[in-house]
Scaffold this motif. Structure first.
Motif, mmCIF file in Angstrom:
data_model
loop_
_atom_site.group_PDB
_atom_site.id
_atom_site.type_symbol
_atom_site.label_atom_id
_atom_site.label_comp_id
_atom_site.label_asym_id
_atom_site.label_seq_id
_atom_site.Cartn_x
_atom_site.Cartn_y
_atom_site.Cartn_z
ATOM 1 N N GLY A 268 0.805 -1.220 0.000
ATOM 2 C CA GLY A 268 0.000 0.000 0.000
ATOM 3 C C GLY A 268 0.836 1.267 0.000
ATOM 4 O O GLY A 268 0.396 2.296 0.534
ATOM 5 N N PHE A 269 2.016 1.231 -0.611
ATOM 6 C CA PHE A 269 2.885 2.407 -0.616
ATOM 7 C C PHE A 269 2.275 3.550 -1.434
ATOM 8 O O PHE A 269 1.741 3.323 -2.519
ATOM 9 N N ASN A 270 2.398 4.737 -0.905
ATOM 10 C CA ASN A 270 2.057 5.955 -1.651
ATOM 11 C C ASN A 270 3.374 6.581 -2.096
ATOM 12 O O ASN A 270 3.921 7.457 -1.446
ATOM 13 N N ILE A 271 3.884 6.107 -3.224
ATOM 14 C CA ILE A 271 5.221 6.493 -3.674
ATOM 15 C C ILE A 271 5.179 7.902 -4.258
ATOM 16 O O ILE A 271 4.450 8.178 -5.208
ATOM 17 N N LYS A 272 5.980 8.777 -3.681
ATOM 18 C CA LYS A 272 6.040 10.165 -4.140
ATOM 19 C C LYS A 272 7.291 10.459 -4.947
ATOM 20 O O LYS A 272 7.286 11.349 -5.804
ATOM 21 N N ALA A 273 8.389 9.757 -4.682
ATOM 22 C CA ALA A 273 9.642 10.018 -5.379
ATOM 23 C C ALA A 273 10.492 8.761 -5.416
ATOM 24 O O ALA A 273 10.379 7.895 -4.542
ATOM 25 N N GLN A 288 6.526 6.410 -17.892
ATOM 26 C CA GLN A 288 5.665 5.646 -16.990
ATOM 27 C C GLN A 288 5.658 6.241 -15.583
ATOM 28 O O GLN A 288 4.618 6.276 -14.926
ATOM 29 N N LEU A 289 6.816 6.714 -15.101
ATOM 30 C CA LEU A 289 6.856 7.352 -13.783
ATOM 31 C C LEU A 289 6.085 8.660 -13.793
ATOM 32 O O LEU A 289 5.401 8.997 -12.819
ATOM 33 N N GLU A 290 6.174 9.392 -14.883
ATOM 34 C CA GLU A 290 5.432 10.649 -14.999
ATOM 35 C C GLU A 290 3.933 10.381 -15.011
ATOM 36 O O GLU A 290 3.157 11.115 -14.374
ATOM 37 N N ASP A 291 3.506 9.337 -15.701
ATOM 38 C CA ASP A 291 2.079 8.973 -15.733
ATOM 39 C C ASP A 291 1.581 8.594 -14.343
ATOM 40 O O ASP A 291 0.412 8.809 -14.014
ATOM 41 N N LYS A 292 2.461 8.010 -13.526
ATOM 42 C CA LYS A 292 2.091 7.634 -12.167
ATOM 43 C C LYS A 292 2.247 8.789 -11.180
ATOM 44 O O LYS A 292 2.022 8.616 -9.980
ATOM 45 N N GLN A 293 2.662 9.958 -11.687
ATOM 46 C CA GLN A 293 2.870 11.163 -10.867
ATOM 47 C C GLN A 293 3.901 10.915 -9.761
ATOM 48 O O GLN A 293 3.720 11.321 -8.618
ATOM 49 N N ILE A 294 4.983 10.235 -10.140
ATOM 50 C CA ILE A 294 6.084 9.954 -9.224
ATOM 51 C C ILE A 294 7.281 10.814 -9.627
ATOM 52 O O ILE A 294 7.716 10.774 -10.778
ATOM 53 N N PHE A 295 7.787 11.583 -8.689
ATOM 54 C CA PHE A 295 8.959 12.424 -8.925
ATOM 55 C C PHE A 295 10.177 11.516 -9.072
ATOM 56 O O PHE A 295 10.452 10.694 -8.195
ATOM 57 N N ARG A 382 11.911 16.475 -19.031
ATOM 58 C CA ARG A 382 11.320 16.984 -17.785
ATOM 59 C C ARG A 382 11.916 16.254 -16.575
ATOM 60 O O ARG A 382 12.133 16.862 -15.519
ATOM 61 N N THR A 383 12.192 14.957 -16.738
ATOM 62 C CA THR A 383 12.817 14.202 -15.651
ATOM 63 C C THR A 383 14.224 14.721 -15.362
ATOM 64 O O THR A 383 14.643 14.794 -14.203
#
Length: 448
Positions: A268-273, A288-295, A382-383
């Motif tokens: 249940g991780f809420n991965i932010k970065a 894929q990370l951008e689509d998941k809104q992960i920094f 952007r990354t």
């Protein structure tokens, strides 16, 4: 005055084993903060309930295995010999000074026959992570992932050339759609032959000793048959949250997104970065990370460059007009989008023929310069900007303190430089138990 000390090895003493273990011993802390009661319930379906001889207690067996990984004892026979003479080990296992120690063959046969094809090792690792979460040692917000090579038990000179199938990666369907959309938007025809869903084929070296291992060829790395441990570490207290073994010839980026999603679902991780090295710096990963809104803070990958030629960065891209401009001011216009997901931009050969910088630009017989740009290149750029930000630099800086430190400890303290067994499933079990032992130690020391 010199005296002779009498021999006392055969004298009888009344002693409690608990008094013989130092109060600050690591195993006392592990026993205090790690709950192993889940093991019995976890494996009960793998035992017959009403037939056969009494089995070795599974909790005792797995605690024995974890002891070996915790203290870097690579041989199960050597582990049994250590338990016979080490009072702290006996105390941890719940054995007295005169209790019989299980035979090494009993330990190895249970591991090989009863548990080899089960997910019990993964479940034990997960349970240790969940205990760390309950102790507030895991946040699930910032994760660091990397891979390390583990030498397979295989001679690099004993191999065959075999043809293997390569499965399509999960993002390929999304890329196919993106390519078709780009071609239509530029007035191009749809690709005549749709991409095949069947696996492609390639020829590789396959070990005759351990066919599951992979022949690894990487810069500044040894060549030979290896496995790769793709490991993820949580940024809060360096608890290992995921371990996945692949052959040594699998690229780091291939299993990454799937393992990230596995952690989100399981814990249940809420991965932010995330913090990653240059091996993960691909347009597909960034998208894929951008689509998941992960920094994502991903290191820059230095591409091969021929000395004396222009760098690609010297060609300026105009997003509004969708073309490149070369250092001499000529425009490279859009020509097509390939099936692999790259835009192709080309110069006018008649103009390039008399260019004073032609020798620094290309050796094409028709004097045409071609620049490629991935359809997801914007996500990659952007990354890169994120990594260069203050927050991105702070995240990336901690890689050496988290996942790199985790690998270093495993190899230096837990006997993790070599695969103890042959076959991916068995090496996966080794990786999971090694990581579980590291987590146990971390929990015991931080919760004490």
């Amino acid at each position: 005055m010199l005296k002779h000390r009498p021999q006392t090895q055969s004298s009888l003493e009344f002693v409690c084993i608990d008094e013989l273990v130092p109060k600050d011993h690591l195993l006392r802390k592990v026993d205090k903060h790690i709950d192993f009661s889940f093991i019995h319930e976890l494996v009960k379906d793998l035992y017959c309930q009403n037939n056969g001889r009494p089995a070795l207690d599974p909790t005792l067996m797995f605690k024995l295995l974890l002891l070996g990984y915790l203290f870097g004892v690579r041989s199960e026979r050597q582990l049994i010999r250590e338990v016979e003479v080490n009072v702290a080990y006996r105390w941890f296992l719940g054995l007295g000074l005169t209790d019989k120690i299980p035979d090494a063959s009993t330990l190895s046969q249970n591991r090989r026959r009863r548990f080899n094809d089960s997910d019990v090792y993964q479940q034990i690792f997960d349970q240790i992570v969940l205990q760390a979460m309950r102790k507030k040692l895991v946040s699930g917000h910032v994760l660091y992932t990397d891979s390390t090579h583990i030498k397979a038990s295989a001679n690099k000179n004993k191999h065959l050339q075999v043809i293997v199938k390569q499965e399509r990666q999960a993002y390929m369907d999304q890329l196919d759609c993106a390519v078709e959309e780009e071609r239509i938007s530029h007035g191009k025809k749809a690709l005549s032959a749709p991409p095949s869903k069947a696996p492609s084929e390639k020829t590789i070296k396959q070990s005759t000793t351990d066919p599951d291992s992979g022949y690894m060829v990487r810069d500044q790395k040894p060549k030979g048959f290896f496995y790769l441990d793709h490991r993820t570490v949580d940024g809060k207290a360096n608890i290992i949250t995921d371990v996945h073994i692949t052959a040594g010839n699998v690229h780091d980026s291939v299993p990454y997104i799937g393992r990230l999603e596995r952690q989100q679902k399981r814990f249940g991780f809420n991965i932010k970065a995330v913090g990653l090295d240059a091996g993960y710096n691909s347009a597909a990963i960034c998208k894929q990370l951008e689509d998941k809104q992960i920094f994502a803070a991903i290191a820059y990958r230095r591409l091969n460059h021929k000395a004396g030629m222009f760098y690609k960065r010297e060609f300026e891209y105009d997003a509004e007009n969708n073309h490149y401009t070369c250092p001499e001011g000529q425009t490279l216009i859009y020509k097509t989008t390939s099936r692999e997901g790259y835009h192709h931009y080309q110069s006018d050969g008649s103009h390039c023929q008399g260019c004073p910088s032609l020798k620094r630009c290309n050796n094409n017989a028709e004097h045409v310069k071609t620049i490629t740009r991935h359809v997801w290149q914007d996500s990659k750029e952007r990354t890169t900007e994120k990594r260069l930000s203050v927050y991105g630099q702070a995240i990336y800086k901690r890689r050496k303190e988290t996942v790199e430190r985790s690998f270093a400890d495993a190899k230096e303290l837990n006997g993790y430089r070599y695969a103890r067994f042959r076959g991916r499933n068995k090496v996966q079990a080794q990786a999971l138990l090694t990581a579980a032992a590291q987590n146990m130690k971390k929990i015991a020391l931080m919760a004490a």
